[in-house]
Design a protein around this motif. Structure first.
Motif, PDB file in Angstrom:
ATOM      1  N   LEU A 210       0.827  -1.206   0.000  1.00 19.55           N
ATOM      2  CA  LEU A 210       0.000   0.000   0.000  1.00 19.55           C
ATOM      3  C   LEU A 210       0.864   1.260   0.000  1.00 19.55           C
ATOM      4  O   LEU A 210       0.576   2.226  -0.724  1.00 19.55           O
ATOM      5  N   ALA A 211       1.933   1.247   0.811  1.00 19.55           N
ATOM      6  CA  ALA A 211       2.829   2.413   0.842  1.00 19.55           C
ATOM      7  C   ALA A 211       3.489   2.623  -0.518  1.00 19.55           C
ATOM      8  O   ALA A 211       3.634   3.765  -0.985  1.00 19.55           O
ATOM      9  N   ASP A 212       3.915   1.531  -1.159  1.00 18.34           N
ATOM     10  CA  ASP A 212       4.512   1.664  -2.494  1.00 18.34           C
ATOM     11  C   ASP A 212       3.510   2.232  -3.493  1.00 18.34           C
ATOM     12  O   ASP A 212       3.854   3.078  -4.340  1.00 18.34           O
ATOM     13  N   ARG A 213       2.265   1.778  -3.379  1.00 15.65           N
ATOM     14  CA  ARG A 213       1.240   2.268  -4.297  1.00 15.65           C
ATOM     15  C   ARG A 213       0.974   3.759  -4.078  1.00 15.65           C
ATOM     16  O   ARG A 213       0.791   4.517  -5.040  1.00 15.65           O
ATOM     17  N   ILE A 214       0.983   4.181  -2.825  1.00 18.09           N
ATOM     18  CA  ILE A 214       0.788   5.614  -2.534  1.00 18.09           C
ATOM     19  C   ILE A 214       1.921   6.428  -3.137  1.00 18.09           C
ATOM     20  O   ILE A 214       1.702   7.504  -3.715  1.00 18.09           O
ATOM     21  N   ASN A 215       3.151   5.926  -2.981  1.00 22.73           N
ATOM     22  CA  ASN A 215       4.298   6.629  -3.574  1.00 22.73           C
ATOM     23  C   ASN A 215       4.152   6.735  -5.089  1.00 22.73           C
ATOM     24  O   ASN A 215       4.442   7.778  -5.695  1.00 22.73           O
ATOM     25  N   ASP A 216       3.711   5.642  -5.725  1.00 22.06           N
ATOM     26  CA  ASP A 216       3.533   5.665  -7.183  1.00 22.06           C
ATOM     27  C   ASP A 216       2.468   6.691  -7.594  1.00 22.06           C
ATOM     28  O   ASP A 216       2.648   7.438  -8.566  1.00 22.06           O
ATOM     29  N   LEU A 217       1.363   6.732  -6.851  1.00 21.09           N
ATOM     30  CA  LEU A 217       0.296   7.684  -7.180  1.00 21.09           C
ATOM     31  C   LEU A 217       0.757   9.122  -6.997  1.00 21.09           C
ATOM     32  O   LEU A 217       0.432  10.000  -7.823  1.00 21.09           O
ATOM     33  N   LEU A 218       1.516   9.371  -5.915  1.00 18.43           N
ATOM     34  CA  LEU A 218       2.010  10.732  -5.694  1.00 18.43           C
ATOM     35  C   LEU A 218       3.024  11.124  -6.771  1.00 18.43           C
ATOM     36  O   LEU A 218       3.041  12.278  -7.224  1.00 18.43           O
ATOM     37  N   ALA A 219       3.863  10.173  -7.161  1.00 16.42           N
ATOM     38  CA  ALA A 219       4.815  10.478  -8.235  1.00 16.42           C
ATOM     39  C   ALA A 219       4.081  10.800  -9.533  1.00 16.42           C
ATOM     40  O   ALA A 219       4.450  11.739 -10.260  1.00 16.42           O
ATOM     41  N   GLN A 220       3.025  10.049  -9.785  1.00 13.18           N
ATOM     42  CA  GLN A 220       2.241  10.321 -10.994  1.00 13.18           C
ATOM     43  C   GLN A 220       1.575  11.689 -10.905  1.00 13.18           C
ATOM     44  O   GLN A 220       1.505  12.434 -11.897  1.00 13.18           O
ATOM     45  N   GLU A 221       1.108  12.038  -9.704  1.00 10.91           N
ATOM     46  CA  GLU A 221       0.470  13.352  -9.541  1.00 10.91           C
ATOM     47  C   GLU A 221       1.481  14.478  -9.747  1.00 10.91           C
ATOM     48  O   GLU A 221       1.172  15.506 -10.349  1.00 10.91           O
ATOM     49  N   ARG A 222       2.711  14.256  -9.225  1.00 11.36           N
ATOM     50  CA  ARG A 222       3.732  15.283  -9.414  1.00 11.36           C
ATOM     51  C   ARG A 222       4.076  15.463 -10.888  1.00 11.36           C
ATOM     52  O   ARG A 222       4.295  16.588 -11.354  1.00 11.36           O
TER      53      ARG A 222
END
Length: 424
Positions: A210-222
Motif C-alpha cells: 500500500l505504501a509503495d502504491r501511494i508513492n507511485d500515485l504521488l509520483a504520478q500526480e507530481r
C-alpha cells in the motif's frame, strides 16, 4: 492484547487446576483418615492377640509401650470391669463390642476403634484405641499446602508461557501500527519488516504494498503537475504578448503584472504539489497576514470599504508554510469581496493564542447561507466552494481548527486557530 491473553490463560489454568486439585484435596483427606483408622485397628489387634496369654500386669506394660510408640491412647476393658491402660468411659459402643462384635464408633473428641476378643477363660474383653480429630487430619494440611503451591506454580508457568506467545503476536502488530502512524503522518518512506505468524506477515506485506502504491500515485500526480506547468506556459506567454501590444502603456503594465502574478501562483501550486514529503513547515504569521492585508487594502479603498486591522507584532510563528498561509488569507479576504456588497466594512485581527495564533476575519455582509461553507464544493453563492475548504485544510494541517460564527450587528466571522510549530 498481551495482558488479556495472559489473563485468559491464567483464568483457564485456574479453572482446570481447581477442577483437579479440589477432588484431590478431598482424596488426601480421605486417605489420611483411612490410614489413621488402619493404624489404630492394627494397634488394637496387636494387643488383643496378647489378651489371655500374659498376666494383667505384663499386659498393662504392653499397652503403655504401644501408646507411647503410636501416640494413640489404648484401653483394655476386662470382663470384671477392670481397666488397663488410658482411662476411658464404658460407652455404648464398648458394650456392643463386649458382645463379640468389633466396631468403630464416633465419640466425644474423636473416634474409638474397638476390637472384641476372648480371654483365657473365654470371657469377653474389649481393646479400645482412641483417635482424636487431629489424628485423622495428620499430614492433611501439609499436603493441601503443597497442592496449593503446586497450583500457583503451574498458573505462573502458564502465564509466563502465554506472555511469551502473546509477545510473539503483539510485537509484529505494534511494528505494523507504528509504520501505519508514520505513513499517516506523511512519512512515505516507512516500511515494516514482515514478522510473526503467517497472517501477520501477510498484513505487513500488504501494508508495504500500500505504501509503495501511494508513492507511485504521488509520483504520478507530481508528473501531472509538471505537465500542467508546460501546458499553462504557452497561453500565459501569449497573454503577456497581447498585453505588451496594447497601446495604453499603463493598462499594458497592469495586465502584465496580473499575468506575472498568475504565473507565480501557478508555479507555487506546482512546486508545492511536487514536494516529496509532508514535512512540518513554519512561517511568521504576522508578516504574512500584514503583507496580504496591505495587498487587499487597495481594493478595499477602491470599493469604499472600511477596514479595521489589529495585528500582533511579529514574529508569531505557526506550523504552515508562507505559501499556504498566503492562500488561506487570500481565500478569506477574497470571500469578503466576492460575497458582500461594495461598501461593507470588514476587520482582520491576529492575536497570539495558547495553541499558536488566532486569525479572525469579520465582515458586515449578509452572513453565511444555509449550505455549510466548510463542505468542499458547496458554496450556496454561485462560487466553486473551494475557498473555505482551503482555509479549513490549512488550519487542520497546522494542528489547529476553524470556527464559523456571526458578527455582532450582522455579518459573518471566521475564526482560525493556527497551531504552533514543533520546537526544532
Amino acid at each position: 492484547m498481551r495482558r488479556r491473553l495472559a489473563l485468559l490463560v491464567a483464568a483457564t489454568t485456574s479453572l482446570v487446576l481447581i477442577s483437579l486439585l479440589v477432588p484431590l484435596a478431598f482424596l488426601v483427606h480421605r486417605v489420611a483418615e483411612n490410614r489413621a483408622f488402619h493404624e489404630a485397628t492394627g494397634e488394637a489387634e496387636a494387643i488383643a492377640v496378647q489378651v489371655g496369654t500374659i498376666a494383667p500386669a505384663e499386659l498393662a506394660g504392653t499397652v503403655e509401650r504401644s501408646a507411647q510408640i503410636n501416640g494413640h491412647p489404648v484401653t483394655v476393658f476386662l470382663s470384671d470391669g477392670t481397666l488397663i491402660g488410658s482411662p476411658a468411659n464404658r460407652s455404648p459402643a464398648v458394650e456392643l463390642a463386649s458382645r463379640g462384635r468389633s466396631v468403630t464408633a464416633q465419640t466425644t473428641g474423636g473416634w474409638e476403634v474397638l476390637v472384641a476378643v476372648k480371654d483365657s477363660q473365654n470371657r469377653p474383653t474389649v481393646v479400645r484405641a482412641f483417635l482424636s480429630d487431629d489424628d485423622l487430619r495428620r499430614g492433611v494440611y501439609g499436603a493441601w499446602t503443597g497442592l496449593l503451591f503446586l497450583g500457583l506454580i503451574l498458573i505462573g508457568l502458564g502465564v509466563v508461557v502465554a506472555d511469551r506467545l502473546a509477545l510473539a503476536l503483539t510485537r509484529p502488530m505494534d511494528a505494523i501500527a507504528r509504520v501505519s502512524h508514520r505513513l499517516a503522518a506523511g512519512d512515505l518512506t516507512a516500511r515494516t519488516e514482515p514478522d510473526g505468524p503467517p497472517e501477520m506477515q501477510a498484513v505487513g506485506v500488504a501494508l508495504n504494498g500500500l505504501a509503495d502504491r501511494i508513492n507511485d500515485l504521488l509520483a504520478q500526480e507530481r508528473e501531472n503537475a509538471a505537465d500542467l506547468s508546460h501546458r499553462l506556459r504557452t497561453p500565459l506567454t501569449g497573454l503577456r504578448l497581447d498585453a505588451e501590444a496594447l497601446c495604453d502603456v499603463e493598462e499594458a503594465a497592469k495586465i502584465s503584472a496580473r499575468v506575472d502574478a498568475l504565473e507565480r501562483a501557478v508555479t507555487a501550486v506546482i512546486t508545492e504539489a511536487r514536494q516529496r514529503t509532508g514535512g512540518k513547515q513554519r512561517c511568521d504569521a504576522a508578516a504574512v497576514v500584514r503583507e496580504r492585508v496591505t495587498f487587499w487594502s487597495v481594493l478595499a479603498e477602491d470599493q469604499a470599504r472600511e477596514l479595521t486591522v489589529d495585528l500582533a507584532p511579529g514574529p508569531l510563528h505557526v506550523a504552515v508554510s508562507a505559501g499556504e498561509l498566503t492562500a488561506c488569507v487570500d481565500a478569506l479576504l477574497g470571500n469578503v469581496f466576492a460575497h458582500t456588497p461594495e461598501g461593507a466594512a470588514f476587520a482582520v485581527r491576529l492575536t497570539p493564542a495558547d495553541q499558536g495564533a488566532l486569525l479572525e476575519v469579520a465582515d458586515h455582509g449578509p452572513g453565511f447561507r444555509r449550505v455549510d461553507p466548510l463542505v468542499r464544493g458547496e458554496s450556496g453563492a454561485g462560487s466553486s466552494g473551494l475557498g473555505m475548504d482551503i482555509v479549513r485544510r490549512t488550519a487542520e494541517s497546522s494542528g489547529g481548527s476553524i470556527t464559523l460564527g456571526a458578527t455582532p450587528g450582522g455579518g459573518a466571522t471566521v475564526s482560525l486557530v493556527l497551531g504552533r510549530p514543533a520546537t526544532p
